[in-house]
Enzyme design. Structure first.
Site, PDB file in Angstrom:
ATOM      1  N   THR A  86      72.940 -15.952  34.474  1.00 26.11           N
ATOM      2  CA  THR A  86      72.416 -15.034  35.225  1.00 26.11           C
ATOM      3  C   THR A  86      71.022 -15.426  35.540  1.00 26.11           C
ATOM      4  O   THR A  86      70.398 -16.384  35.434  1.00 26.11           O
ATOM      5  CB  THR A  86      72.430 -13.798  34.164  1.00 26.11           C
ATOM      6  N   GLU A 132      78.098 -14.396  35.827  1.00 26.21           N
ATOM      7  CA  GLU A 132      78.505 -14.607  34.347  1.00 26.21           C
ATOM      8  C   GLU A 132      77.917 -15.963  33.839  1.00 26.21           C
ATOM      9  O   GLU A 132      76.745 -16.080  33.612  1.00 26.21           O
ATOM     10  CB  GLU A 132      79.831 -14.262  34.298  1.00 26.21           C
ATOM     11  N   SER A 170      78.023  -4.660  30.684  1.00 25.99           N
ATOM     12  CA  SER A 170      77.203  -5.580  30.817  1.00 25.99           C
ATOM     13  C   SER A 170      75.641  -5.458  29.753  1.00 25.99           C
ATOM     14  O   SER A 170      75.909  -4.661  29.108  1.00 25.99           O
ATOM     15  CB  SER A 170      76.545  -5.452  32.328  1.00 25.99           C
ATOM     16  N   GLU A 213      83.141 -12.713  35.316  1.00 24.61           N
ATOM     17  CA  GLU A 213      82.600 -11.281  34.702  1.00 24.61           C
ATOM     18  C   GLU A 213      83.683 -10.882  33.871  1.00 24.61           C
ATOM     19  O   GLU A 213      83.070 -10.041  32.745  1.00 24.61           O
ATOM     20  CB  GLU A 213      82.159 -10.591  35.808  1.00 24.61           C
ATOM     21  N   ARG A 221      78.101  -3.790  39.700  1.00 25.88           N
ATOM     22  CA  ARG A 221      78.975  -4.686  38.599  1.00 25.88           C
ATOM     23  C   ARG A 221      80.376  -4.956  39.132  1.00 25.88           C
ATOM     24  O   ARG A 221      80.839  -3.970  40.110  1.00 25.88           O
ATOM     25  CB  ARG A 221      79.261  -3.838  37.645  1.00 25.88           C
TER      26      ARG A 221
HETATM   27  N1  GLU Z   1      77.689 -11.123  31.793  1.00 28.88           N
HETATM   28  C1  GLU Z   1      76.495 -10.931  31.286  1.00 28.88           C
HETATM   29  C2  GLU Z   1      76.392  -9.331  31.377  1.00 28.88           C
HETATM   30  O1  GLU Z   1      76.593  -8.819  32.350  1.00 28.88           O
HETATM   31  C3  GLU Z   1      75.547 -11.511  32.142  1.00 28.88           C
HETATM   32  C4  GLU Z   1      75.706 -12.999  32.135  1.00 28.88           C
HETATM   33  C5  GLU Z   1      74.630 -13.725  31.475  1.00 28.88           C
HETATM   34  O2  GLU Z   1      73.465 -13.363  31.415  1.00 28.88           O
HETATM   35  O3  GLU Z   1      75.263 -14.578  30.679  1.00 28.88           O
HETATM   36  O4  GLU Z   1      75.674  -8.825  30.768  1.00 28.88           O
END
Ligand code: GLU
Length: 609
Positions: free
Chosen positions: A416, A436, A479, A455, A112
């Site tokens: 993602t 992100e 996350s 992120e 991360r």
């Molecule tokens: N930022 C999201 C997370 O870490 C992932 C990004 C997404 O799937 O939109 O959970």
């Protein structure tokens, strides 16, 4: 030599309609390019599922040459950095879960992104107005939301710990694809158009992704020579050349002073990243979360992701209910209610364990799940949001109803990418990686061919000492990524994951229930319409889900709102990939038939020698 299952791999001699992208426009290659997508593939000698045929082909190439699942996963991920540059890449982070066939153990790597050491608690407050920045446009397109990337360190650690290839060898297929180019499909063009305003805001990004001022045409060939060069640098000098040296200095400088175009109206707050932040970054080995569900052991990603605890808790909540004996609406009602309860606890308790005390053991404890299950009325949906449980004292008995908290606004974005790989030895990877939002921060590091993440928007915007996901320097934002590996009688049964912000958790959960309880095949489980209850008054659901089940779930008290937002053109939830392992040794790789333009499953028919 191993055979590929027939029809799975069609190497297309794509005639370039035009050549776009990258720093240098090369000649129109007529090289083989992987364009055909098949959503289910079965074999015995290794398998892969990703959203993209070039990435799946890269993994297959590595497996065919005798590489293992970790090697193939890194090769596929690096290739996704080329062909899915708006969803993943070396400017972002992710979580890598590995089943080691030799030891029978599941291990994970937390890659991360981290907040810079100089990021203040009030980083998301506009100093001019003393008010929080708006999520869009200020936070999403900014230097302030860029976390220190974890993806190169994750690849290096995964290869060191489980792989057989050097980083240089694992990057070879991706370097080839970046150099010879890939064929632009509708999804790539549409994602570029969705981001046009943001990409135009930066000289580096518009040069790379808006050649001639427009998104690359469908059917044209897109090359990224800058990225190929960056990958070559990593191949030659290792990740020190990313976390130190000229590239690290350029990344920090780009975050502190994004290369704004003269005419842009976007505000673009600047960030605080330094070369010291990059030098200090470490991907971390982590123990997985584990819960028993039916006759299965479900392994997930521990905090800093909320994926493992939230999927795990929901499964524990559902364990006492016999979903397979219920009507489909009855089972879906239980799924939605369990998800809301688990999300209430996610919000209250989960953050980066290096900074806050996270009760991972309690959240994944079947007794806590049983107690939380008391809140499910089999006939009526609870008013949302539901209250979190009490992890400090629980015994499985039903507590008095708690006071409901205020509705939470979910600001996570939905992009993602996920990939699943298995090799002939029985090793398995599920790996979710991201920058992100689709398009990340919108900022390409000039001349380096990749986007930086945004992120840090996953932190809660306004600092609150009681919030486990409050901003702290050096911290990982919470996350939802949920790479999951499920064992049955100590052998792999299913590996899966998905993109989709906080809907990742519900997509993974719903897909497990579809497969395990509702009698679907893994391909059907992925294709089925999705709904996501994240402890909000209304359930977000794909239009197809509302059409199929809305009228049967409304009598329970569920209300629905269709998925999709103003920013993206798609109304879909997630883009899952999975591999199921059958008792006879077959591996069934499954990808999306439709979502995100359809994914790519491939399998080696026989074991490579
Ligand atoms: N930022 C999201 C997370 O870490 C992932 C990004 C997404 O799937 O939109 O959970």
């Amino acid at each position: 030599m191993a055979n590929l299952t027939s029809g799975l791999v069609a190497f297309t001699a794509a005639l370039a309609l035009s050549v776009t992208g990258g720093a240098v426009a090369g000649p129109a290659f007529a090289d083989p390019r992987e364009t055909e997508k098949t959503s289910t593939a079965t074999g015995y000698g290794g398998a892969v599922s990703t959203v993209d045929p070039e990435a799946s082909a890269a993994a297959i190439e590595v497996l065919r040459k005798g590489g293992n699942a970790a090697d193939a996963a890194v090769a596929a991920a690096a290739t996704l950095g080329v062909t899915e540059p708006y969803s993943s890449g070396i400017g972002g982070g992710g979580y890598f879960v590995f089943y080691d066939a030799e030891t029978g153990k599941v291990g994970t790597i937390d890659g991360r992104e981290t907040a810079p050491a100089k990021m203040p608690h009030d980083a998301f407050i506009d100093p001019a107005t003393k008010q929080p920045y708006r999520f869009t446009p200020e936070l999403v397109t900014s230097g302030i939301s860029v976390g220190v990337p974890g993806t190169p360190a994750t690849w290096e650690r995964a290869l060191d710990r489980w792989g057989t290839l050097s980083l240089g060898d694992a990057l070879k297929p991706a370097i080839k694809v970046a150099t010879r180019g890939f064929v632009v499909d509708k999804t790539f063009r549409q994602q570029t158009l969705d981001n046009k305003l943001r990409f135009e805001a930066f000289t580096s990004t518009s040069k790379l992704f808006l050649p001639g001022g427009d998104a690359p045409a469908v059917g044209s060939v897109f090359q990224n020579h800058d990225l190929a060069e960056t990958y070559r640098l990593l191949a030659k000098n290792g990740t020190e050349s990313f976390y130190g040296g000229a590239l690290a200095a350029e990344i920090a400088a780009t975050v502190k002073a994004p290369p704004k175009s003269a005419g842009t109206t976007l505000p673009v707050p600047v960030g605080h990243m330094t070369t010291a932040d990059l030098a200090a970054y470490r991907a971390m080995d982590q123990a997985p979360t584990r819960v028993d569900y039916r006759d299965l052991d479900v392994y997930g990603m521990a905090p800093s992701s909320s994926g493992g605890t939230t999927v795990g808790e929901a499964l524990n909540i559902l364990e006492p209910s016999n979903l397979s004996a219920m009507s489909t609406p009855g089972a879906l009602h239980h799924y939605l209610e369990a998800s809301a309860l688990a999300f209430a606890d996610r919000g209250k308790y989960v953050g980066d364990p290096a900074f806050v005390r996270v009760p991972t053991a309690a959240l994944t404890d079947p007794i806590f799940g049983k107690e939380r299950a008391c809140q499910i009325d089999p006939l009526h949906a609870a008013a949302k949001p539901v209250a979190p449980g009490d992890v400090s004292s629980y015994d499985g008995a039903c507590p008095a109803a708690a006071v409901a908290p205020a509705d939470e606004k979910d600001t996570e974005n939905v992009s993602t990418t996920n990939l699943t790989v298995a090799d002939k030895w029985g090793n398995v990877v599920d790996y979710t990686l991201t920058i992100e939002q689709t398009g990340g921060s919108g900022i390409v590091v000039p001349g380096r061919g990749f986007l930086l993440n945004n992120e840090l928007t996953d932190f809660t915007t306004v600092y609150d000492q009681a919030d486990p996901n409050r901003i702290e320097p050096g911290k990982r934002p919470r996350s939802s990524m949920s790479p999951t590996i499920i064992l049955k009688e100590d052998k792999p049964f299913l590996a899966l994951g998905s993109p989709g912000g906080s809907t990742i958790i519900t997509t993974v959960l719903q897909t497990i229930l579809n497969r395990v309880d509702l009698g679907m095949t893994i391909s059907e489980a992925i294709a089925a319409p999705r709904a996501s209850q994240r402890n909000t008054a209304k359930v977000t659901a794909e239009p197809e889900f509302i059409a199929a089940y809305g009228s049967q779930l409304t009598p329970f008290g569920h209300q629905f709102t269709p998925s999709g937002d103003a920013f993206t053109s798609a109304a879909e939830i997630g883009a899952a990939t999975a591999i199921e392992f059958r008792d006879d040794g077959r591996m069934v790789a499954a990808a999306e038939p439709v979502r995100r333009g359809g994914g790519s499953a491939m399998a080696l028919k026989q074991s490579p020698r």
